[in-house]
Design an enzyme around this catalytic site. Structure first.
Site, PDB file in Angstrom:
ATOM      1  N   SER A  86       0.851  -1.193   0.000  1.00  0.00           N
ATOM      2  CA  SER A  86       0.000   0.000   0.000  1.00  0.00           C
ATOM      3  C   SER A  86       0.882   1.237   0.000  1.00  0.00           C
ATOM      4  O   SER A  86       1.988   1.222   0.560  1.00  0.00           O
ATOM      5  CB  SER A  86      -0.886   0.012   1.252  1.00  0.00           C
ATOM      6  OG  SER A  86      -1.489   1.281   1.432  1.00  0.00           O
ATOM      7  N   TYR A 103      -1.981  -0.358  10.306  1.00  0.00           N
ATOM      8  CA  TYR A 103      -2.068  -0.760   8.902  1.00  0.00           C
ATOM      9  C   TYR A 103      -0.793  -0.391   8.142  1.00  0.00           C
ATOM     10  O   TYR A 103      -0.233  -1.209   7.401  1.00  0.00           O
ATOM     11  CB  TYR A 103      -3.286  -0.108   8.244  1.00  0.00           C
ATOM     12  CG  TYR A 103      -3.459  -0.487   6.794  1.00  0.00           C
ATOM     13  CD1 TYR A 103      -3.951  -1.741   6.439  1.00  0.00           C
ATOM     14  CD2 TYR A 103      -3.128   0.403   5.765  1.00  0.00           C
ATOM     15  CE1 TYR A 103      -4.103  -2.110   5.105  1.00  0.00           C
ATOM     16  CE2 TYR A 103      -3.280   0.048   4.435  1.00  0.00           C
ATOM     17  CZ  TYR A 103      -3.768  -1.198   4.109  1.00  0.00           C
ATOM     18  OH  TYR A 103      -3.911  -1.559   2.795  1.00  0.00           O
TER      19      TYR A 103
END
Length: 246
Positions: A135, A148
């Site tokens: 990501s 995350y």
């Protein structure tokens, strides 16, 4: 063009979103595709729609990963393309994150991805390709994203070390790091239509190209990294976020 004809590909989390789009693209390019996921009914429905094989496995459980690797070995004998895509979102301020929330994200995004690679290494053919779904948040420092972002930053480090370890077998390992992408994961956040619309508008306002990404664009990048055109590419992260990280 069937540039991947004869290749055996495994896509974790392949029943929706980027995983589904990638399975579709790999199949279109000639690969024999196996998709995995936790939800049996959703997985089988996706496999039927795509015309691919499905195997139920929870990436958050090492025992499931080992059973998956054993099943693929028995049915196919090898893997030429491994797309480690399965993952979950999770975000909150550091002071409010619970141990259960932390473990949920890290167990799937980092530990699960690590052991998926680990258990599939013996099945990877010489010259095969491994791609992690990371990501753009792995290289950003936004509030309320510590867990995350950390899970994906760790994934990128695993990718680079794996690239070094597997290079003697000509196995290439890379990562694709999308930014905000139009998938069902946003709809699963439980927001109403108006709140979801506001969220998407806010996201787009932070993207220089003024649009959200598309799952099929990520799929094409994964397919590219799995083919001969990227035969000299390994240990690299490809950020696909419309310039959001700038």
């Amino acid at each position: 063009m069937e540039q991947l004809k004869g290749k055996v590909a495994v896509v974790t989390g392949g029943n929706s979103g980027i995983g589904y789009a990638t399975a579709k693209e790999l199949k279109a390019q000639g690969a024999e595709v196996i998709i995995t996921g936790r939800r049996k009914e959703a997985l089988e429905a996706a496999a039927a729609a795509l015309g691919v094989t499905s195997l139920v496995a929870d990436q958050g459980k090492v025992a499931d990963i080992e059973a998956l690797a054993a099943a693929v070995k028995q049915q196919y004998g090898r893997v030429d393309i491994l797309f480690i895509n399965a993952g979950v979102l999770g975000g909150a301020a550091i002071e409010t994150v619970t141990e259960a929330e932390y473990d949920h994200v890290m167990n799937i995004n980092t530990k699960g991805a690590f052991f998926t690679l680990s258990r599939f290494v013996p099945l990877l053919s010489e010259g095969s390709s491994v791609v992690f779904l990371s990501s753009n948040t792995a290289t950003m420092n936004k509030a309320n994203s510590a867990v995350y972002s950390t899970s994906k930053a760790a994934l990128n480090k695993i990718m680079k070390i794996a690239a070094a370890e597997l290079a003697p077998r000509k196995i290439r390992v890379n990562a694709v790091s999308p930014g905000p992408t139009e998938t069902e994961i946003l709809n699963k956040m439980g927001l109403g239509d108006e709140k979801l619309k506001e969220l998407k508008q806010w996201i787009v306002s932070n993207v220089p190209l003024a649009t959200m990404g598309r799952a099929q664009d990520v799929a094409k990048m994964v397919a590219h990294l799995s083919g001969e055109a990227s035969a000299f590419v390994t240990g690299s992260e490809f950020i696909m976020d419309g310039g959001m990280h700038l």
